[in-house]
Every structure is written in C-alpha cells, then in structure tokens.
Scaffold this motif. Sequence first.
Motif, PDB file in Angstrom:
ATOM      1  N   ARG A  16      91.820 -19.276  75.642  1.00  0.00           N
ATOM      2  CA  ARG A  16      91.976 -19.382  77.094  1.00  0.00           C
ATOM      3  C   ARG A  16      92.903 -20.538  77.455  1.00  0.00           C
ATOM      4  NH1 ARG A  16      87.215 -19.064  81.621  1.00  0.00           N
ATOM      5  NH2 ARG A  16      88.343 -19.983  83.380  1.00  0.00           N
ATOM      6  N   GLU A  17      92.695 -21.667  76.826  1.00  0.00           N
ATOM      7  CA  GLU A  17      93.508 -22.856  77.122  1.00  0.00           C
ATOM      8  C   GLU A  17      94.962 -22.645  76.691  1.00  0.00           C
ATOM      9  OE1 GLU A  17      90.654 -22.844  75.488  1.00  0.00           O
ATOM     10  OE2 GLU A  17      89.346 -23.683  77.046  1.00  0.00           O
ATOM     11  N   ALA A  18      95.156 -22.026  75.534  1.00  0.00           N
ATOM     12  CA  ALA A  18      96.515 -21.806  75.037  1.00  0.00           C
ATOM     13  C   ALA A  18      97.279 -20.853  75.946  1.00  0.00           C
ATOM     14  CB  ALA A  18      96.467 -21.251  73.606  1.00  0.00           C
ATOM     15  N   GLN A  19      96.583 -19.848  76.485  1.00  0.00           N
ATOM     16  CA  GLN A  19      97.252 -18.914  77.389  1.00  0.00           C
ATOM     17  C   GLN A  19      97.710 -19.615  78.665  1.00  0.00           C
ATOM     18  OE1 GLN A  19      96.181 -14.734  77.701  1.00  0.00           O
ATOM     19  NE2 GLN A  19      94.344 -15.140  76.487  1.00  0.00           N
ATOM     20  N   ILE A  72     103.069  -9.047  82.589  1.00  0.00           N
ATOM     21  CA  ILE A  72     104.224  -9.866  82.978  1.00  0.00           C
ATOM     22  C   ILE A  72     104.112 -10.286  84.446  1.00  0.00           C
ATOM     23  CG2 ILE A  72     106.727  -9.835  83.306  1.00  0.00           C
ATOM     24  CD1 ILE A  72     106.850  -7.987  80.843  1.00  0.00           C
ATOM     25  N   ILE A  73     103.672  -9.371  85.306  1.00  0.00           N
ATOM     26  CA  ILE A  73     103.456  -9.731  86.710  1.00  0.00           C
ATOM     27  C   ILE A  73     102.401 -10.831  86.807  1.00  0.00           C
ATOM     28  CG2 ILE A  73     102.581  -8.896  88.922  1.00  0.00           C
ATOM     29  CD1 ILE A  73     103.799  -6.178  88.235  1.00  0.00           C
ATOM     30  N   ALA A  74     101.342 -10.697  86.016  1.00  0.00           N
ATOM     31  CA  ALA A  74     100.287 -11.708  86.016  1.00  0.00           C
ATOM     32  C   ALA A  74     100.835 -13.068  85.599  1.00  0.00           C
ATOM     33  CB  ALA A  74      99.152 -11.282  85.085  1.00  0.00           C
ATOM     34  N   ALA A  75     101.714 -13.080  84.597  1.00  0.00           N
ATOM     35  CA  ALA A  75     102.300 -14.339  84.136  1.00  0.00           C
ATOM     36  C   ALA A  75     103.111 -15.017  85.238  1.00  0.00           C
ATOM     37  CB  ALA A  75     103.189 -14.083  82.917  1.00  0.00           C
ATOM     38  N   ASN A  76     103.713 -14.210  86.109  1.00  0.00           N
ATOM     39  CA  ASN A  76     104.494 -14.765  87.213  1.00  0.00           C
ATOM     40  C   ASN A  76     103.622 -15.238  88.368  1.00  0.00           C
ATOM     41  OD1 ASN A  76     107.275 -14.498  86.354  1.00  0.00           O
ATOM     42  ND2 ASN A  76     107.010 -12.295  86.491  1.00  0.00           N
ATOM     43  N   LYS A  77     102.477 -14.588  88.581  1.00  0.00           N
ATOM     44  CA  LYS A  77     101.683 -14.840  89.775  1.00  0.00           C
ATOM     45  C   LYS A  77     100.433 -15.696  89.539  1.00  0.00           C
ATOM     46  CE  LYS A  77     103.021 -10.633  92.278  1.00  0.00           C
ATOM     47  NZ  LYS A  77     103.481 -11.347  93.493  1.00  0.00           N
ATOM     48  N   MET A  84      89.563 -18.483  87.124  1.00  0.00           N
ATOM     49  CA  MET A  84      89.644 -17.199  86.439  1.00  0.00           C
ATOM     50  C   MET A  84      90.526 -17.314  85.203  1.00  0.00           C
ATOM     51  SD  MET A  84      91.091 -13.520  87.871  1.00  0.00           S
ATOM     52  CE  MET A  84      89.839 -13.443  89.150  1.00  0.00           C
ATOM     53  N   ALA A  85      90.058 -16.793  84.069  1.00  0.00           N
ATOM     54  CA  ALA A  85      90.862 -16.801  82.850  1.00  0.00           C
ATOM     55  C   ALA A  85      92.106 -15.940  83.048  1.00  0.00           C
ATOM     56  CB  ALA A  85      90.045 -16.273  81.673  1.00  0.00           C
ATOM     57  N   PHE A  86      93.196 -16.305  82.366  1.00  0.00           N
ATOM     58  CA  PHE A  86      94.429 -15.534  82.525  1.00  0.00           C
ATOM     59  C   PHE A  86      94.232 -14.083  82.103  1.00  0.00           C
ATOM     60  CE2 PHE A  86      98.289 -13.668  80.744  1.00  0.00           C
ATOM     61  CZ  PHE A  86      99.093 -13.685  81.872  1.00  0.00           C
ATOM     62  N   SER A  87      93.500 -13.852  81.012  1.00  0.00           N
ATOM     63  CA  SER A  87      93.298 -12.477  80.541  1.00  0.00           C
ATOM     64  C   SER A  87      92.565 -11.630  81.582  1.00  0.00           C
ATOM     65  CB  SER A  87      92.520 -12.466  79.221  1.00  0.00           C
ATOM     66  OG  SER A  87      93.334 -12.922  78.161  1.00  0.00           O
ATOM     67  N   TYR A  89      92.700 -12.109  84.824  1.00  0.00           N
ATOM     68  CA  TYR A  89      93.691 -11.870  85.876  1.00  0.00           C
ATOM     69  C   TYR A  89      94.697 -10.817  85.428  1.00  0.00           C
ATOM     70  CZ  TYR A  89      97.172 -12.962  89.482  1.00  0.00           C
ATOM     71  OH  TYR A  89      98.054 -12.891  90.522  1.00  0.00           O
ATOM     72  N   ALA A  90      95.145 -10.918  84.180  1.00  0.00           N
ATOM     73  CA  ALA A  90      96.108  -9.951  83.657  1.00  0.00           C
ATOM     74  C   ALA A  90      95.518  -8.551  83.624  1.00  0.00           C
ATOM     75  CB  ALA A  90      96.561 -10.362  82.253  1.00  0.00           C
ATOM     76  N   ARG A  91      94.229  -8.456  83.290  1.00  0.00           N
ATOM     77  CA  ARG A  91      93.572  -7.147  83.246  1.00  0.00           C
ATOM     78  C   ARG A  91      93.644  -6.451  84.606  1.00  0.00           C
ATOM     79  NH1 ARG A  91      89.463  -4.813  79.971  1.00  0.00           N
ATOM     80  NH2 ARG A  91      88.274  -3.216  81.100  1.00  0.00           N
ATOM     81  N   LYS A  92      93.456  -7.206  85.676  1.00  0.00           N
ATOM     82  CA  LYS A  92      93.519  -6.631  87.026  1.00  0.00           C
ATOM     83  C   LYS A  92      94.903  -6.042  87.296  1.00  0.00           C
ATOM     84  CE  LYS A  92      90.084  -9.843  88.965  1.00  0.00           C
ATOM     85  NZ  LYS A  92      89.074  -8.819  89.294  1.00  0.00           N
ATOM     86  N   TRP A  93      95.939  -6.753  86.875  1.00  0.00           N
ATOM     87  CA  TRP A  93      97.299  -6.259  87.091  1.00  0.00           C
ATOM     88  C   TRP A  93      97.616  -5.083  86.162  1.00  0.00           C
ATOM     89  CZ3 TRP A  93     100.497  -6.582  90.926  1.00  0.00           C
ATOM     90  CH2 TRP A  93     100.388  -7.661  91.824  1.00  0.00           C
ATOM     91  N   GLN A  94      97.079  -5.100  84.951  1.00  0.00           N
ATOM     92  CA  GLN A  94      97.273  -3.972  84.049  1.00  0.00           C
ATOM     93  C   GLN A  94      96.687  -2.697  84.652  1.00  0.00           C
ATOM     94  OE1 GLN A  94      95.500  -5.237  80.386  1.00  0.00           O
ATOM     95  NE2 GLN A  94      97.176  -6.602  79.830  1.00  0.00           N
TER      96      GLN A  94
END
Length: 269
Positions: A16-19, A72-77, A84-87, A89-94
């Motif tokens: 989580r921290e590395a992401q 990629i959208i998640a990485a930008n936003k 919230m963990a990045f993964s 958040y990314a799951r929601k955009w996926q």
Amino acid sequence: MAGLIATLATVVILSREAQIDKVKDWQESKDRKALESLVNSNLRMAKQIANMHNRNGIDSDDMLQSAIEGTIIAANKYKVGSPMAFSTYARKWQVAKCQENIRNNFGTIRVGSRVAKTLYASLPKYRRKFVAEQGREPQVREIARHFGFAIAEVEKVMSHMGKYAKSLNIPVGDDNDSPLESVIASSMPTPEANLARKQSILQVRDIIEDFSKSLSARDNDIFQSYIFAGESGTIVGNRHGISRQRVSQVGNALKRKFKARLLAKGITR
C-alpha cells in the motif's frame, strides 16, 4: 496485449505504501516507470474485473484494456493522503471503465441483426485462431466466408463495431501525448515474437480457466481474489469464515498446484 497477458503470473504487487509513493512520483514528475509499476501491480485485479464484466460477446482483451485504462485514470486522480488505499480507488475506476465499455457496445449488440450478434459473439475467437495459424488478420471476405454471410453485411457490421474499438495509442496523463501502450508493459513483443508466443499464451489462458473450474467455490475465490487480484487475506478469509493464515496456506498450495499444471504442459515461464 498478448505480452500483457503473459505477465500476469509474474507481476510484482506493491505494498500500500509503495503504491502511494509511485502515485506521487507519477503525479509530481511524470515518472513513467512509476506509472508502469502501478499498472502492473494492479494488473491481476484488472484481469479479474475484466472477467466479471466480460459478457455480451465483447472481446476479453478489449475489456481488460478498459480495466487497465481505469488504473491509469486512478493514478492521475488519486488524492495522496486519502484514507482509501490506491488499489481500492483503482478498482472503482476499473469497474467504471468496463461498464462504460459495455454501454458503448450495447447499442450495436442489440441491433437485432443475426450478423451483428454472431460477429460480436464469435469474431474475436475466430480472429485469434486465424492470426495464430496464418500470421495475419483475416480479410472481410474470409470472415464472411467463414460465417456464411454476405460480404456487404459483414462490412456494415464491422464498420459499426469499429466505432467503439479501442487502441493502445489512446493518450494518458496530463500531457495527452503518451500512449497507453508505453506504460502497460516494458517489453511488448515484436510482431515476429508475438506470433511465436501466441499459441502458448492462449494455452495459459485455457489452463487458468480449466484450473479454476476444478476448484471448489472457496478455493476458486482464493485463487482469483487472493492470488491473482492481490486482495487482502483477511478480507478473503472473512468471506469464508477462515483465518488470514489459512487463506495464505490454501493460496500457497494452489500456487504450487497451478505451477505444477503449467510445468506438465511444458510452460516454464
């Protein structure tokens, strides 16, 4: 995309921290290696989300590409400092991008044409088989002959399908000049190498599907969610009333069994 599928079993899932560190590097300095790491770290989850939405005859690679676009959208936003963990958040955009893909294709799928329904359901498989055997894309006349349709009908449907076709050249990031292809894999195969690997990649897909079918509902969830999607062992365990340690034990056993099945088929990497 074939090279991307081939990396599924070997990608490194970041903590989580590395992401979050990678998100910072991408948002602050547009470090393409950081974005590539984020995409690859969430690739298994993207595959799982794509599989969940892969219906109505939409090509599975196209759906996976939509899920990757969501990462990629998640990485930008993503807001650094969010609880919230990045993964997550990314799951929601996926999910959002896969659902968008279905909406975009829905009108064409429901046009009522037997030709359209047949091509949406069967053309992706036929094209993959044709490319593997012939080393090139099939021509319209060959598609028409294979399915028994008039060339004009096939041309009309395929032109409509093309409205929603995605491309690895879609821009990503704020600069809008960096293609998706440049960040989803660091070593995409050359056309020559791609053809040589095509059969083994399709074979791995079949092995994954067959292996999943051989498992109980609980073990398949651990295989898909814990091993491939990188979901927390605690969360997976809570779903099945077992401990995190037990999830880890079952997961390790499944990985050994799956690796043995790959080796039995002559796949070593």
